[in-house]
Design an enzyme around this catalytic site. Structure first.
Site, PDB file in Angstrom:
ATOM      1  N   GLU A   1     -11.000  -6.137  -0.716  1.00 24.97           N
ATOM      2  CA  GLU A   1     -11.275  -5.643  -2.067  1.00 24.97           C
ATOM      3  C   GLU A   1     -10.579  -6.447  -3.161  1.00 24.97           C
ATOM      4  O   GLU A   1     -10.514  -5.990  -4.320  1.00 24.97           O
ATOM      5  CB  GLU A   1     -10.895  -4.165  -2.173  1.00 24.97           C
ATOM      6  CG  GLU A   1      -9.434  -3.862  -1.892  1.00 24.97           C
ATOM      7  CD  GLU A   1      -9.131  -3.648  -0.403  1.00 24.97           C
ATOM      8  OE1 GLU A   1      -8.066  -3.106  -0.102  1.00 24.97           O
ATOM      9  OE2 GLU A   1      -9.967  -4.038   0.454  1.00 24.97           O
TER      10      GLU A   1
ATOM     11  N   ASP B   1     -68.798  18.673   5.179  1.00 28.13           N
ATOM     12  CA  ASP B   1     -69.712  18.774   6.311  1.00 28.13           C
ATOM     13  C   ASP B   1     -70.627  17.566   6.439  1.00 28.13           C
ATOM     14  O   ASP B   1     -70.988  17.159   7.546  1.00 28.13           O
ATOM     15  CB  ASP B   1     -70.555  20.049   6.199  1.00 28.13           C
ATOM     16  CG  ASP B   1     -71.066  20.514   7.550  1.00 28.13           C
ATOM     17  OD1 ASP B   1     -70.757  19.859   8.564  1.00 28.13           O
ATOM     18  OD2 ASP B   1     -71.769  21.541   7.600  1.00 28.13           O
TER      19      ASP B   1
ATOM     20  N   HIS C   1     -76.587  28.060   4.410  1.00 29.84           N
ATOM     21  CA  HIS C   1     -76.181  26.726   4.878  1.00 29.84           C
ATOM     22  C   HIS C   1     -77.024  26.348   6.085  1.00 29.84           C
ATOM     23  O   HIS C   1     -77.269  27.168   6.970  1.00 29.84           O
ATOM     24  CB  HIS C   1     -74.702  26.763   5.263  1.00 29.84           C
ATOM     25  CG  HIS C   1     -74.220  25.555   6.001  1.00 29.84           C
ATOM     26  ND1 HIS C   1     -73.678  24.462   5.370  1.00 29.84           N
ATOM     27  CD2 HIS C   1     -74.197  25.260   7.334  1.00 29.84           C
ATOM     28  CE1 HIS C   1     -73.321  23.563   6.274  1.00 29.84           C
ATOM     29  NE2 HIS C   1     -73.634  24.014   7.474  1.00 29.84           N
TER      30      HIS C   1
ATOM     31  N   ASP D   1     -66.648  33.461  12.275  1.00 25.89           N
ATOM     32  CA  ASP D   1     -66.104  33.484  13.628  1.00 25.89           C
ATOM     33  C   ASP D   1     -67.108  32.824  14.541  1.00 25.89           C
ATOM     34  O   ASP D   1     -68.320  33.050  14.423  1.00 25.89           O
ATOM     35  CB  ASP D   1     -65.825  34.904  14.104  1.00 25.89           C
ATOM     36  CG  ASP D   1     -65.251  34.903  15.519  1.00 25.89           C
ATOM     37  OD1 ASP D   1     -64.091  34.496  15.675  1.00 25.89           O
ATOM     38  OD2 ASP D   1     -65.988  35.253  16.458  1.00 25.89           O
TER      39      ASP D   1
ATOM     40  N   HIS E   1     -78.503  22.629   8.589  1.00 22.03           N
ATOM     41  CA  HIS E   1     -78.478  21.192   8.895  1.00 22.03           C
ATOM     42  C   HIS E   1     -79.913  20.701   9.047  1.00 22.03           C
ATOM     43  O   HIS E   1     -80.795  21.460   9.448  1.00 22.03           O
ATOM     44  CB  HIS E   1     -77.687  20.929  10.180  1.00 22.03           C
ATOM     45  CG  HIS E   1     -76.214  21.123  10.025  1.00 22.03           C
ATOM     46  ND1 HIS E   1     -75.330  20.085   9.919  1.00 22.03           N
ATOM     47  CD2 HIS E   1     -75.466  22.261   9.927  1.00 22.03           C
ATOM     48  CE1 HIS E   1     -74.092  20.560   9.783  1.00 22.03           C
ATOM     49  NE2 HIS E   1     -74.159  21.882   9.788  1.00 22.03           N
TER      50      HIS E   1
ATOM     51  N   LYS F   1     -74.769  30.941   7.937  1.00 20.09           N
ATOM     52  CA  LYS F   1     -74.406  29.601   8.405  1.00 20.09           C
ATOM     53  C   LYS F   1     -75.293  29.222   9.582  1.00 20.09           C
ATOM     54  O   LYS F   1     -75.085  29.662  10.715  1.00 20.09           O
ATOM     55  CB  LYS F   1     -72.928  29.565   8.805  1.00 20.09           C
ATOM     56  CG  LYS F   1     -72.435  28.201   9.240  1.00 20.09           C
ATOM     57  CD  LYS F   1     -70.933  28.219   9.455  1.00 20.09           C
ATOM     58  CE  LYS F   1     -70.415  26.921  10.025  1.00 20.09           C
ATOM     59  NZ  LYS F   1     -70.705  25.758   9.183  1.00 20.09           N
TER      60      LYS F   1
ATOM     61  N   GLU G   1       2.575   0.356   4.020  1.00 20.24           N
ATOM     62  CA  GLU G   1       2.541  -0.965   4.654  1.00 20.24           C
ATOM     63  C   GLU G   1       2.349  -2.039   3.603  1.00 20.24           C
ATOM     64  O   GLU G   1       1.969  -1.772   2.466  1.00 20.24           O
ATOM     65  CB  GLU G   1       1.390  -1.049   5.663  1.00 20.24           C
ATOM     66  CG  GLU G   1       0.007  -0.881   5.042  1.00 20.24           C
ATOM     67  CD  GLU G   1      -1.119  -0.940   6.063  1.00 20.24           C
ATOM     68  OE1 GLU G   1      -0.931  -1.602   7.085  1.00 20.24           O
ATOM     69  OE2 GLU G   1      -2.178  -0.340   5.823  1.00 20.24           O
TER      70      GLU G   1
ATOM     71  N   THR H   1     -67.946  25.614  15.959  1.00 10.75           N
ATOM     72  CA  THR H   1     -66.563  25.314  16.333  1.00 10.75           C
ATOM     73  C   THR H   1     -65.675  26.548  16.155  1.00 10.75           C
ATOM     74  O   THR H   1     -65.730  27.181  15.111  1.00 10.75           O
ATOM     75  CB  THR H   1     -66.009  24.177  15.454  1.00 10.75           C
ATOM     76  OG1 THR H   1     -66.917  23.088  15.485  1.00 10.75           O
ATOM     77  CG2 THR H   1     -64.659  23.728  15.935  1.00 10.75           C
TER      78      THR H   1
ATOM     79  N   GLU I   1       0.826  -1.200   0.000  1.00 10.94           N
ATOM     80  CA  GLU I   1       0.000   0.000   0.000  1.00 10.94           C
ATOM     81  C   GLU I   1       0.865   1.258   0.000  1.00 10.94           C
ATOM     82  O   GLU I   1       1.896   1.334   0.680  1.00 10.94           O
ATOM     83  CB  GLU I   1      -0.937  -0.011   1.204  1.00 10.94           C
ATOM     84  CG  GLU I   1      -1.744  -1.307   1.275  1.00 10.94           C
ATOM     85  CD  GLU I   1      -3.026  -1.167   2.071  1.00 10.94           C
ATOM     86  OE1 GLU I   1      -3.409  -0.034   2.406  1.00 10.94           O
ATOM     87  OE2 GLU I   1      -3.658  -2.205   2.350  1.00 10.94           O
TER      88      GLU I   1
ATOM     89  N   ARG J   1     -18.940  -1.612  -0.460  1.00 13.50           N
ATOM     90  CA  ARG J   1     -19.214  -2.431   0.716  1.00 13.50           C
ATOM     91  C   ARG J   1     -20.552  -1.983   1.315  1.00 13.50           C
ATOM     92  O   ARG J   1     -20.663  -0.873   1.829  1.00 13.50           O
ATOM     93  CB  ARG J   1     -18.107  -2.262   1.747  1.00 13.50           C
ATOM     94  CG  ARG J   1     -16.723  -2.563   1.209  1.00 13.50           C
ATOM     95  CD  ARG J   1     -15.663  -2.442   2.286  1.00 13.50           C
ATOM     96  NE  ARG J   1     -14.323  -2.569   1.718  1.00 13.50           N
ATOM     97  CZ  ARG J   1     -13.224  -2.718   2.452  1.00 13.50           C
ATOM     98  NH1 ARG J   1     -13.299  -2.743   3.766  1.00 13.50           N
ATOM     99  NH2 ARG J   1     -12.041  -2.826   1.867  1.00 13.50           N
TER     100      ARG J   1
ATOM    101  N   ASN K   1       0.099  -5.534   3.551  1.00 14.31           N
ATOM    102  CA  ASN K   1      -0.854  -6.394   4.250  1.00 14.31           C
ATOM    103  C   ASN K   1      -0.586  -7.823   3.816  1.00 14.31           C
ATOM    104  O   ASN K   1      -0.883  -8.200   2.672  1.00 14.31           O
ATOM    105  CB  ASN K   1      -2.294  -6.005   3.907  1.00 14.31           C
ATOM    106  CG  ASN K   1      -2.731  -4.779   4.676  1.00 14.31           C
ATOM    107  OD1 ASN K   1      -2.568  -4.697   5.884  1.00 14.31           O
ATOM    108  ND2 ASN K   1      -3.267  -3.789   3.962  1.00 14.31           N
TER     109      ASN K   1
END
Length: 1194
Positions: A337, A589, A788, A695, A790, A758, A329, A923, A316, A382, A331
């Protein structure tokens, strides 16, 4: 040994002598020998290693007709390398997982006992241990590697440096030998300075290495390097070298025989490293000057010959930026590899190792320098079980899915690469080595990318996302990397996130199998478990011809006016329309009122294109805002913004309308102004057209903010008058016609586009509708009016017809099967009646009926969310409960154990409303009254009790905040002295609450959310977080665990699968998962989990699922006593916060804990002063009313 084994067979009747001639039988061993073409003296090899390198050696050994032996530690008893060998024996009982593979004498004992001829050490562990090599040879066993003397000379890197310098090979400046203490490095550092690198003398692989850049790091780095080297290699010897800045790491593969012959097999570029551990390798090296390359080849051979090197090894070098090379070095072993060298040369290095160890020469193997050539390029990646997003932290666990790459030019070397493999923390994190080859570097790089894409590894995290980034980085593409490239390039960590969709989906389905549906409010299974049939629409031009083509959306509709000419032109066109238009509430709704807001996006998407045609003349579709926003995230685990975008794409022609709570946006509290403006802008950008701004208290200051934000966002502003009381009843004196006309005047003054009425409770009777709409129409002849209501009392059809006759431009309806009761009046009834009044809606009756077929099936499927509302209820004229709340409150009451007291809750609702001052109820103000009523019912309190004891009672949080003024100012103001008694020492808010709130830093919030949840966070996610921080975070947690479930058909989302049931689930265009439930495993004691087995596209997968029922113990909770210091839960719910500890002093009124029940939070305060003797509850506890929370000594 003969190639054939003689095995006698049984005598056959009629055969002379009662037997047949011997029949030759082939065994795997005889076939191997015959294929190998030799019968050499060395026939049995043991690999003193584990994992992929052991498997790699076994494969070549089998090709050489050898018998193979594996060793394994106890922790490796299920590892693949044990199964790949012909024989396998456990080694090192009682030793550590690593220690077992370092037990030299035990390994040799196994080899001798089982007549092993050769030992191959692989890499790591004992591969560079001269003592072990010597013991092997002394035991009469061939050592596959260099001689002990060569290992001793080269395996110790300090000795190797000395040899290299003696050979005239350039070396990086370093200490002349090993050093025992960091203090011994002083002289070297004084001469060469920082940075330096500490290296283990007896190993490699990046272990025992530390780069030191300043004096303060030296001591700790030295200690860690020594410790790591000792642990990895059994030897803590280290030395120090000068650290080169940004060099390349080039290594030369050598082969040598026992006769002194040495050749090289070219070089590999190993520069891409992390913590000195190689990540990606390339052969041959790119952009390496030929003279440098040849010099390294010559130097590598020179050093090998100097020590009489034998077998395979790697020399290396570092190459600096000036092209100078330095020996670092050798090895003396096989390298991880080595595979890419094999790919470019065609030489099996392991085979050469074994045959050289058996005495073969390079010439006998046909290997000479002239005969060795290279072709193309090869790259190795790897794949490790590490998480690159968290500092490459190793991950452990069971591999749930393993699908590998393959095809031309792809080679895999793995061990634990299979589904079911257990990845332990004991060893290296390497899972599989992927080696690819191609004619050019670029071909090989692209092939590697293709291979990585093919991998599917689930159950453990891998570095594949990081490898993607690495291989697509410009520096890597150019082939110009260096050793610290990863550390120097933070862009590499902008990772591509794998979706892991199938496995997450299986985790959800598995949880459904084991624990049932977790969707709050669901009772039982879906009422329809077959696919919903989408109806066809009749051909407009030829009723007897083929059905209308609805494969593409309709493009004609009222939205075109908004897009092309703007909100003002739209309002004028609506007012000029000769009939009465409708708004369809089915998508918001209607299901909020009937099905607890649980309708999922997919069931709107499936009918969207048909709706674009059938409802082309509709004023709008109400599909967003209000409770649907938070419920989408909170209970359906969907993105409300994605719902808006998906529907917009499929319905481009009809305006979309959202319910917008003024200064509260789509939340239940006030927000800083910049949040409101930002939300409206994003809503329009994502497809919203009309803001129905209201609101909950008809508080004009809150309305002004919402109106301005809607207009500035470019939306149509429909400002709303919330209706309560009865304008036709002279006895009702608070909300009179004059009051409403005055409020309308204020709204018109704000420059609104449309006026909305509403009637959220269904209180508007026909005569009152005539009075109110008639008066507004008379005063404002050019103002579009939208009404609107219900149908709770059963009167809404008549009221809407009366409103239309009095001058309303738009009325709200719901598709027939989703209408009536607490929903809106029936679309079919209204449109048919208006046709006869010359106020036609432009909607075809037959198209309504076609859509109704679809929604009839949908309602049946969602029947598990139906409230027990079976008939009209005219008592609404007394309690004035909004339609959507009526259904939800009934459901909440049953969840809180108050279901049998529904009549009492309705009475308490009336009382609570009066206590609040007879307020407008929608709400979130209706939630205040609802929470108040449930709390009064739960605690058996009358209105008089509340008035008498207000100073000591723990009111629900929503009630306290209402009286503080967080929702704004109610009509007529707050009732006193009740207000002061309820809020006590808390601040009073006068005026609009949001006025004093500082702006939120939206960019900063986005950065924080991205840091917490990932880079998928967008600007609309920030808006969601601002509205509902906790809900959004919980939703993101769900996505992380189960993925995007919006693609899952509802029958699978809600219904428990049955064994053998086949589910077809489209996860994206052209990608279908075919899933079949196979089995549910037994409870695994100790973990409380079960494995649920599925077949996915023919592949068997298992997912572990926690059995939530298995871990449930019956808990009997202590009840509060009559003592004032014994504080009990005011209602059933979950403890979400505990604010006191035992021994703490508290004063009367101090908050002890906070309880939550179905969106209602209630602070529990100390009824007396004293010190806390006991805290019985903890966060997450589910309590019943009266359960003891805290005990106070007083």
């Amino acid at each position: 040994m003969s190639d054939l084994a003689a095995v006698p067979t049984a005598p056959q009747p009629g055969t002379p002598g009662g037997s047949l001639p011997v029949t030759p039988i082939h065994s795997i061993h005889t076939m191997r020998r015959k294929a190998a073409g030799h019968s050499g003296p060395l026939t049995k090899i043991l690999v003193a290693n584990r994992g992929e390198i052991a498997v790699r050696v076994f494969r070549t050994a089998h090709e050489l007709a050898m018998h193979t032996v594996a060793i394994y530690s106890f922790e490796d008893r299920l590892s693949a390398h044990r199964q790949k060998a012909d024989e396998a024996y456990q080694v090192g009982k009682g030793l550590t997982p690593v220690g077992a593979y370092l037990a030299q004498d035990l390994i040799i004992d196994i080899a001798l006992e089982h007549e092993v001829d050769m030992i191959h050490p692989g890499y790591g562990f004992l591969s560079e241990n001269a003592e072990f090599a010597r013991k092997v040879e002394e035991a009469g066993i061939a050592w596959v590697g260099p001689s002990p003397e060569a290992i001793d000379a080269l395996g110790d890197k300090t000795k190797a440096r000395t040899i290299a310098m003696q050979c005239g090979v350039p070396c990086v400046p370093g200490t002349p030998g090993p050093i025992a203490s960091y203090k011994d490095a002083a002289k070297f550092i004084e001469e060469y300075g920082f940075p330096v690198i500490i290296k283990a003398a007896m190993g490699g692989g990046g272990r025992g290495m530390r780069v030191v850049r300043e004096q303060s790091e030296l001591e700790s780095s030295f200690s860690r390097a020594v410790s790591e080297a000792k642990s990895a290699f059994g030897d803590g010897t280290v030395f120090i070298e000068r650290f080169l800045d940004r060099p390349r790491h080039i290594e030369v593969q050598i082969l040598a025989d026992g006769q002194g012959n040495v050749i090289h097999l070219f070089e590999r570029d190993c520069s891409v490293q992390r913590r000195h551990q190689k990540v990606v390798e390339v052969a041959p090296a790119m952009h390496l000057p030929e003279n440098v390359r040849q010099a390294m080849f010559a130097d590598a051979i020179k050093i090998a010959q100097a020590v009489n090197y034998r077998n395979a090894g790697t020399c290396e070098f570092l190459v600096d930026q000036l092209g100078r090379h330095y020996f670092i070095e050798i090895n003396p072993r096989i390298q991880v590899e080595h595979t890419i060298t094999e790919e470019i040369t065609g030489i099996d290095i392991v085979s050469a190792q074994i045959q050289i160890a058996a005495g073969a020469t390079l010439a006998q193997l046909g290997l000479s320098q002239e005969a060795v050539s290279k072709r193309g390029f090869a790259i190795q990646c790897r794949i490790t079980t590490e998480d690159p997003a968290h500092g490459f932290q190793p991950d452990t666990g069971k591999i749930e899915v393993y699908r590998s790459a393959g095809g031309n030019g792809v080679r895999l070397d793995a061990s634990s690469g299979f589904a079911g493999a257990q990845i332990t923390p004991h060893y290296d994190s390497l899972l599989v080595k992927v080696s690819v080859s191609g004619t050019t570097y670029e071909v090989a790089r692209r092939k590697m990318l293709r291979a990585l894409v093919e991998f599917r590894i689930r159950g453990v995290k891998t570095n594949i996302p990081f490898l993607f980034r690495l291989l697509t980085h410009d520096v890597f593409i150019a082939g110009k990397t260096w050793t610290t490239f990863i550390d120097d390039t933070p862009d590499l960590f902008k990772l591509v996130v794998t979706q892991n969709r199938a496995q997450k989906l299986l985790a959800y389905l598995g949880d459904l199998v084991v624990n049932g549906s977790s969707i709050k409010g669901q009772v039982g299974e879906p009422g329809l478990k077959t696919e919903i049939v989408v109806p066809q629409l009749n051909n407009r031009d030829d009723p007897n011809g083929p059905p209308l083509n609805t494969s593409v959306p309709c493009e004609v509709g009222w939205r075109n006016i908004i897009v092309k000419k703007g909100p003002e032109a739209f309002a004028k066109a609506v007012r000029a329309y000769p009939g009465c238009l409708i708004m369809d509430t089915t998508w918001r709704d209607a299901h909020q009122s009937l099905l607890a807001t649980r309708l999922r996006t997919i069931d709107m998407v499936n009918i969207a294109k048909e709706t674009s045609w059938a409802m082309a003349n509709a004023y709008s579709l109400e599909c967003w805002g209000g409770a649907t926003f938070d419920v989408a995230m909170r209970f359906l685990y969907e993105d409300p913004w994605e719902r808006l975008r998906a529907l917009r794409k499929l319905v481009p022609n009809i305006p979309f309308q959202a319910l917008f709570r003024g200064a509260n946006a789509v939340g239940y509290t006030s927000y800083p102004d910049n949040v409101i403006y930002d939300f409206c802008k994003k809503a329009v950008e994502n497809g919203l057209d009309i803001f129905r701004v209201f609101d909950s208290l008809n508080y004009i200051d809150n309305m002004k903010l919402g109106i301005d934000a809607a207009k500035k966002a470019g939306g149509v502003c429909e400002a709303v008058v919330c209706y309560s009381g009865d304008v036709a009843d002279p006895k009702k004196t608070k909300y009179t016609l004059d009051y409403y006309m005055g409020f309308v005047d204020q709204l018109v003054a704000e420059g609104i586009h449309v006026l909305g009425i509403k009637d959220m409770a269904g209180l508007l009777k026909p005569h009152a509708a005539t009075m109110l709409i008639g008066a507004i129409r008379k005063k404002y002849p050019d103002l579009p009016i939208h009404v609107h209501s219900h149908d709770t009392a059963g009167i809404a059809v008549s009221s809407m017809l009366a409103a239309a006759a009095a001058g309303a431009d738009v009325v709200d309806v719901a598709i027939d099967s989703m209408s009536g009761l607490t929903s809106q009046p029936a679309m079919g009834a209204i449109t048919a009646a208006l046709e006869q009044n010359n106020l036609g809606t432009g909607i075809r009756y037959e198209d309504i009926q076609a859509l109704n077929l679809y929604w009839t099936q949908v309602r049946m499927m969602y029947s598990c969310f139906e409230a027990n509302v079976r008939a009209s209820d005219s008592s609404v004229f007394e309690h004035e409960m909004p339609g959507g709340q009526y259904t939800n409150l009934m459901f909440q009451a049953s969840q809180l154990g108050l279901g049998t007291q529904w009549s009492e809750i309705k009475k308490k609702y009336i009382e609570a409303n009066k206590l609040c001052g007879d307020i407008i109820k929608v709400t979130p103000s209706s939630k205040v009254v609802g929470d108040f009523a449930q709390w009064m019912t739960s605690n058996s309190l009358s209105a008089q009790d509340v008035l008498d004891r207000a100073e000591t009672l723990d009111f629900p949080t929503s009630v306290v905040e209402f009286f503080q003024g967080y929702l704004g100012q109610p009509v007529g103001g707050f009732p006193e002295p009740l207000r002061s008694k309820v809020i006590r020492n808390k601040p009073k808010i006068e005026g609009r609450p949001g006025t004093s709130m500082p702006p939120l830093e939206l960019r900063k919030i986005k950065q924080e959310l991205r840091a917490k949840f990932g880079k998928h966070i967008t600007d609309v996610d920030v808006a969601s977080y601002c509205m509902y921080p906790k809900v959004f975070e919980e939703y993101q947690g769900f996505l992380s665990k189960y993925g995007d479930l919006s693609i899952l058909p509802t029958r699978y989302f809600l219904g428990k699968p049955t064994v053998g049931e086949e589910m077809h689930i489209s996860i994206e265009k052209g990608k279908m998962l075919i899933i079949r439930l196979m089995a549910t495993g037994a409870l695994i004691e100790g973990t409380g989990t079960r494995d649920v087995w599925f077949e996915v596209n023919g592949e068997v997968r298992a997912v572990p699922v926690e059995d939530k029922n298995a871990a449930v113990d019956t808990v009997t909770r202590e009840k509060a006593s009559s003592d004032p210091g014994s504080v009990g839960a005011p209602m059933s719910g979950v403890v979400i916060e505990v604010r006191v500890k035992e021994g703490q002093e508290v004063k009367k009124g101090d908050v002890l804990c906070v309880q939550s029940a179905m969106k209602m939070e209630s602070a529990v305060s100390a009824p007396v002063s004293g010190h806390v003797a006991r805290v019985v509850c903890k966060e997450g506890d589910s309590l019943q009313s009266g359960d003891l929370l805290v005990e106070i000594r007083h």
